[in-house]
Design an enzyme around this catalytic site. Structure first.
Site, PDB file in Angstrom:
ATOM      1  N   ARG A 185     -12.832  50.713  95.731  1.00 25.78           N
ATOM      2  CA  ARG A 185     -12.929  50.291  94.690  1.00 25.78           C
ATOM      3  C   ARG A 185     -14.259  49.048  94.383  1.00 25.78           C
ATOM      4  NH1 ARG A 185     -11.000  45.409  96.298  1.00 25.78           N
ATOM      5  NH2 ARG A 185      -9.896  45.548  98.097  1.00 25.78           N
ATOM      6  N   GLU A 207      -4.540  46.334 116.764  1.00 24.99           N
ATOM      7  CA  GLU A 207      -5.517  46.334 117.595  1.00 24.99           C
ATOM      8  C   GLU A 207      -5.391  45.241 118.062  1.00 24.99           C
ATOM      9  OE1 GLU A 207      -7.250  47.258 113.638  1.00 24.99           O
ATOM     10  OE2 GLU A 207      -7.518  45.026 113.530  1.00 24.99           O
ATOM     11  N   LYS A 265      -4.581  52.545 106.827  1.00 25.75           N
ATOM     12  CA  LYS A 265      -6.343  52.208 107.848  1.00 25.75           C
ATOM     13  C   LYS A 265      -5.990  52.340 109.120  1.00 25.75           C
ATOM     14  CE  LYS A 265      -5.114  47.086 106.531  1.00 25.75           C
ATOM     15  NZ  LYS A 265      -6.010  46.976 105.371  1.00 25.75           N
ATOM     16  N   HIS A 320      -5.937  35.168 106.157  1.00 23.86           N
ATOM     17  CA  HIS A 320      -6.887  37.043 106.451  1.00 23.86           C
ATOM     18  C   HIS A 320      -7.132  37.671 104.585  1.00 23.86           C
ATOM     19  CE1 HIS A 320      -5.469  37.275 110.011  1.00 23.86           C
ATOM     20  NE2 HIS A 320      -4.553  37.125 109.578  1.00 23.86           N
TER      21      HIS A 320
HETATM   22  P1  ADP Z   1      -6.764  44.075 104.017  1.00 29.49           P
HETATM   23  O1  ADP Z   1      -6.746  44.923 104.124  1.00 29.49           O
HETATM   24  O2  ADP Z   1      -5.601  42.342 104.151  1.00 29.49           O
HETATM   25  O3  ADP Z   1      -8.588  43.175 103.817  1.00 29.49           O
HETATM   26  P2  ADP Z   1      -8.512  43.880 106.608  1.00 29.49           P
HETATM   27  O4  ADP Z   1      -7.930  45.362 108.092  1.00 29.49           O
HETATM   28  O5  ADP Z   1      -9.570  44.010 105.725  1.00 29.49           O
HETATM   29  O6  ADP Z   1      -7.126  44.074 106.081  1.00 29.49           O
HETATM   30  O7  ADP Z   1      -7.996  42.348 107.054  1.00 29.49           O
HETATM   31  C1  ADP Z   1      -8.030  41.296 106.758  1.00 29.49           C
HETATM   32  C2  ADP Z   1      -8.804  40.094 107.387  1.00 29.49           C
HETATM   33  O8  ADP Z   1      -7.942  40.200 108.488  1.00 29.49           O
HETATM   34  C3  ADP Z   1     -10.151  40.363 108.194  1.00 29.49           C
HETATM   35  O9  ADP Z   1     -10.742  39.735 106.734  1.00 29.49           O
HETATM   36  C4  ADP Z   1      -9.771  39.313 109.518  1.00 29.49           C
HETATM   37  O10 ADP Z   1     -10.722  38.352 109.014  1.00 29.49           O
HETATM   38  C5  ADP Z   1      -8.941  39.309 110.053  1.00 29.49           C
HETATM   39  N1  ADP Z   1      -9.009  40.470 110.345  1.00 29.49           N
HETATM   40  C6  ADP Z   1      -8.308  41.682 110.669  1.00 29.49           C
HETATM   41  N2  ADP Z   1      -9.140  42.401 112.119  1.00 29.49           N
HETATM   42  C7  ADP Z   1      -9.009  41.409 113.254  1.00 29.49           C
HETATM   43  C8  ADP Z   1      -9.249  41.926 114.130  1.00 29.49           C
HETATM   44  N3  ADP Z   1      -8.951  42.668 114.560  1.00 29.49           N
HETATM   45  N4  ADP Z   1      -9.526  40.539 114.599  1.00 29.49           N
HETATM   46  C9  ADP Z   1      -8.955  39.058 114.288  1.00 29.49           C
HETATM   47  N5  ADP Z   1      -9.140  39.238 112.972  1.00 29.49           N
HETATM   48  C10 ADP Z   1      -9.020  40.789 111.590  1.00 29.49           C
HETATM   49  P1  ADP Z   2      -9.509  42.851  99.983  1.00 28.92           P
HETATM   50  O1  ADP Z   2      -8.875  41.587 100.307  1.00 28.92           O
HETATM   51  O2  ADP Z   2      -8.650  43.922 100.228  1.00 28.92           O
HETATM   52  O3  ADP Z   2     -11.338  42.543 100.722  1.00 28.92           O
HETATM   53  P2  ADP Z   2     -10.464  41.466  97.447  1.00 28.92           P
HETATM   54  O4  ADP Z   2     -10.783  40.489  97.984  1.00 28.92           O
HETATM   55  O5  ADP Z   2     -10.622  42.739  96.176  1.00 28.92           O
HETATM   56  O6  ADP Z   2      -9.822  42.711  98.823  1.00 28.92           O
HETATM   57  O7  ADP Z   2      -9.330  41.272  96.510  1.00 28.92           O
HETATM   58  C1  ADP Z   2      -8.610  42.587  96.246  1.00 28.92           C
HETATM   59  C2  ADP Z   2      -7.006  42.394  95.527  1.00 28.92           C
HETATM   60  O8  ADP Z   2      -6.958  41.480  93.964  1.00 28.92           O
HETATM   61  C3  ADP Z   2      -6.372  43.138  94.874  1.00 28.92           C
HETATM   62  O9  ADP Z   2      -5.794  43.859  96.159  1.00 28.92           O
HETATM   63  C4  ADP Z   2      -5.370  42.048  94.366  1.00 28.92           C
HETATM   64  O10 ADP Z   2      -4.025  41.597  95.432  1.00 28.92           O
HETATM   65  C5  ADP Z   2      -6.447  41.330  93.926  1.00 28.92           C
HETATM   66  N1  ADP Z   2      -6.200  41.247  92.499  1.00 28.92           N
HETATM   67  C6  ADP Z   2      -6.009  42.557  92.046  1.00 28.92           C
HETATM   68  N2  ADP Z   2      -6.216  42.669  90.182  1.00 28.92           N
HETATM   69  C7  ADP Z   2      -6.435  41.664  89.807  1.00 28.92           C
HETATM   70  C8  ADP Z   2      -6.901  40.690  88.930  1.00 28.92           C
HETATM   71  N3  ADP Z   2      -7.458  41.076  87.582  1.00 28.92           N
HETATM   72  N4  ADP Z   2      -7.259  39.711  89.128  1.00 28.92           N
HETATM   73  C9  ADP Z   2      -7.531  38.931  90.285  1.00 28.92           C
HETATM   74  N5  ADP Z   2      -6.950  39.850  91.256  1.00 28.92           N
HETATM   75  C10 ADP Z   2      -6.507  40.819  90.877  1.00 28.92           C
HETATM   76 MG    MG Z   3     -10.144  43.537 103.945  1.00 27.10          MG
END
Ligand code: ADP
Ligand code: ADP
Ligand code: MG
Length: 649
Positions: A297, A200, A116, A235
């Site tokens: 993905r 951040e 990130k 989150h």
């Molecule tokens: P992940 O890889 O775990 O999905 P993200 O960076 O996409 O990580 O953040 C996951 C969630 O955390 C976001 O959908 C949001 O709800 C919250 N989040 C992330 N960054 C911030 C931020 N700067 N301020 C407030 N909420 C945040």
């Molecule tokens: P993010 O939370 O990063 O935005 P998604 O909501 O698309 O991403 O969730 C992806 C996550 O789903 C993966 O990081 C993993 O923890 C989970 N996952 C992986 N494989 C499977 C599966 N076959 N069925 C359900 N969940 C899965």
């Molecule tokens: Mg995310």
């Protein structure tokens, strides 16, 4: 197009990919671990190869073995699904080096977005708005503390290798930074093998809006509109929808343009999602959204985009990977109606969304929905187990209707008709959320669930009639445990053995003594021994009730709520109660990571007692009430499902 592909995944996503492959006439190869030899995706695929032991590291993450399986079966390409190896650039390279096609973006694009911090630096350069923060290399407390002060509290500490909401901590005050860094690092190290973090600005009233993008090998990049995933717990997404509520054309134009710019900046090919965070303290504003990360993905929530565009994203992925151009130009991609997806998880919403495990003795979904199109994406069948090894998601319910109100209504109705027994699930919570006033108003920031937590997770106590139904079913089940229908057994029972002996069923900590008497005319009288006297309910077996009888239990379904009664007392809770104590048990196998209380200590309700690491996440176990601790698990202990963690005196 490919003739045969291997799917390097399991569960609903493997099943989902097989469906499209089959429709396109492509043969499929599944892979599976020891825990999955009889799993749904294995049964559905044309061929299946065993790749290793249950832990993902030894099977679904064993890249070399998966590639060897693909070569052995003559598959031409590998689809990684999501999670597991989907965002692993070394795996993508190894697949290509083996002369196979990786159904996903080029390794370089995955790498560019993989961390990130580096991704944010890159996006800043490309002119995409990025959340203000420190994305540099330094990890020392003094540096991060200074950066956090410059950014201004509250801040968010985030694992740079993070995903699935893991390794993230909100920090409100400078004094709390050091502890938050420690927890985020520990969690990140355990989940991703990389403890490095970034800091951040924490956006206070945020909405998570993401844009689906697609690129091909011919330089075309399009977007497929946005999805709103603001309904989150820890989150992590809970309900996702498309389009975003209240989206304006100016905001959509700005966001989709930023997303396409991001994808172009890294030469993106295939399906990807650019996630943005929007500050909605003043409504949706085109100058108040920032790049958060890009997921290189397919995404769990891709079905909502499929429903509003009428397109099959897995088909697009396959075509692009096979070298074809994108099937449609931007102006031919249109948005129609509203789609909502709910993720059904094995988890206990009332206990901080603690993941659960168990066998799905009952798993039934509705066939359709009024005024909406219903789609059920499941990776398990009735009788399958949710194991502690993998993600506890059971299924996704997706509905598509003409507008948001109809879609949410259809979703709530579908959840109310869903029957799951054998493990704790979040369907009642999802149904309450789908009917929540604030949510219905489209007034959804990522804090909504936490603010409304109590109301959304409260389970109403079952009424006398429900308890009587459970008692009657339990009576049939214990008399003739092998009977397929408990009510057949109870009818026979009523004929031969009236009246019956007193018996007891249990609901949580509550013992429910009662007697069941056959009235000789097909009806039964259930007499409950309640605190305020006896209550008798007359019932005809099987009438006006939805329930499931499974080993040692009866689950009664009431709308989206369910009540699970124990026929006997397997954990000896009654004895414990008699001894005047109560205890907290491990909801799943795990490791006691941190112990924050000690024997003989007086604790207050809600006070953190210990941290249990299970399913690669840390779960804080808090005191359910005020009390004095008699015994507490030792730090570093490996505990099994149901083991006593804390005993109160
Ligand atoms: P992940 O890889 O775990 O999905 P993200 O960076 O996409 O990580 O953040 C996951 C969630 O955390 C976001 O959908 C949001 O709800 C919250 N989040 C992330 N960054 C911030 C931020 N700067 N301020 C407030 N909420 C945040
Ligand atoms: P993010 O939370 O990063 O935005 P998604 O909501 O698309 O991403 O969730 C992806 C996550 O789903 C993966 O990081 C993993 O923890 C989970 N996952 C992986 N494989 C499977 C599966 N076959 N069925 C359900 N969940 C899965
Ligand atoms: Mg995310």
């Amino acid at each position: 197009m490919f003739r045969k592909i291997l799917i390097a995944n399991r569960g609903e996503i493997a099943v989902r990919i097989i469906r499209t492959a089959r429709r396109l006439g492509i043969a499929t190869v599944a892979v599976y671990s020891d825990a999955d030899s009889r799993a749904m995706h294995v049964a559905m695929a044309d061929e299946a190869v065993h790749v290793g032991a249950a832990p993902a590291a030894e099977s679904y993450l064993a890249g070399e073995r998966i590639i060897a399986a693909a070569r052995k079966c003559g598959a031409e390409a590998i689809h990684p699904g999501y999670g597991f190896l989907s965002e692993n650039p070394e795996f993508a390279e190894a697949v290509e080096a083996a002369g196979l096609v990786f159904i996903g973006p080029p390794a370089a694009a995955i790498r560019a977005m993989g961390l990130k911090d580096a991704a944010k630096r890159l996006m800043e350069k490309a002119g995409v708005p990025v959340v203000p923060g420190y994305h540099g290399e330094a990890q020392e407390l003094v540096v991060l503390a200074r950066k956090a002060r410059e950014i201004g509290y509250p801040v968010l500490v985030k694992a740079r290798a993070g995903g699935g909401g893991k390794g993230m901590r909100r920090v409100d005050r400078p004094e709390a930074l050091s502890d938050a860094l420690a927890t985020a690092r520990r969690e990140a190290k355990a989940a991703f093998g990389d403890g490095r973090v970034l800091v951040e600005k924490l956006i206070e009233t945020p909405r998570h809006i993401e844009v689906q993008v697609f690129g091909d090998r011919h330089g075309n990049v399009v977007h497929l509109f946005e999805r709103d995933c603001s309904a989150q717990r820890r989150h992590q997404k809970v309900i996702e929808e498309a389009p975003a509520p209240g989206m304006t054309s100016a905001m959509r134009a700005a966001m989709t343009e930023a997303a396409v710019t991001a994808a172009r900046a890294i030469g993106y090919q295939g399906a990807g999602t650019v996630e943005f965070i929007a500050d909605v303290s003043d409504g949706l504003r085109p100058d108040r959204f920032w790049f958060m990360e890009m997921n290189t993905r397919l995404q769990v929530e891709h079905p909502v985009t499929e429903m509003v565009t009428g397109l099959d994203l897995v088909e697009w992925q396959l075509r692009v990977a096979a070298g074809e151009a994108l099937p449609l130009a931007q102006e031919r991609i249109a948005l129609s109606g509203h789609a909502v997806e709910a993720r059904i998880y094995a988890e206990d919403a009332a206990r901080g969304f603690l993941p659960a495990t168990g066998t799905l003795h009952r798993l039934r979904f509705p066939d359709g929905a009024a005024k909406a199109h219903l789609r059920v994406d499941a990776g398990v069948r009735e009788g399958d187990a949710v194991s502690p090894h993998y993600d506890p998601m059971i299924a996704k319910l997706i509905v598509h209707a003409q507008d948001r109100a109809d879609a949410l209504d259809a979703l709530a109705a579908a959840l109310a008709q869903t029957e799951i027994a054998g493990t704790t699930v979040n369907t009642a919570f999802l149904a309450r959320l789908a009917r929540d006033e604030g949510f219905l108003a489209g007034d959804v920031d990522t804090g909504l669930i936490e603010r409304r937590q109590e109301a959304l997770t409260a389970t109403p106590a079952p009424d006398t009639r429900t308890i009587a139904q459970a008692a009657l079913a339990a009576c049939g089940a214990t008399w003739k445990p092998q009977a397929p229908d408990p009510f057949d057994a109870i009818s026979a029972y009523g004929h031969f053995r009236p009246p019956v002996h007193p018996r007891t069923i249990h609901l949580g900590e509550r013992a429910l003594p009662h007697t069941v008497t056959g009235l000789g005319d097909g009806r039964f009288a259930v007499c409950l021994d309640a605190a305020d006297g006896e209550k008798t309910v007359t019932l005809t077996p099987g009438e006006n009730v939805r329930l499931a009888v499974w080993p040692g239990h009866v689950t009664v379904f009431e709308g989206a709520d369910s009540h699970t009664f124990r026929l006997h007392d397997p954990l000896g809770l009654a004895e414990e109660e008699a001894a005047g104590g109560d205890s907290l048990r491990a909801p799943m196998p795990g490791l006691v990571k941190l112990v924050r209380a000690a024997a003989n200590k007086r604790v207050k309700k809600g006070e953190p007692l210990l941290v249990l690491e299970a399913m690669k996440m840390e779960h804080t176990i808090t005191a359910p009430h005020d009390g004095v601790i008699a015994e507490i698990a030792a730090e570093g202990a490996q505990v099994s499902d149901g083991a006593v963690l804390v005993r109160f005196s």
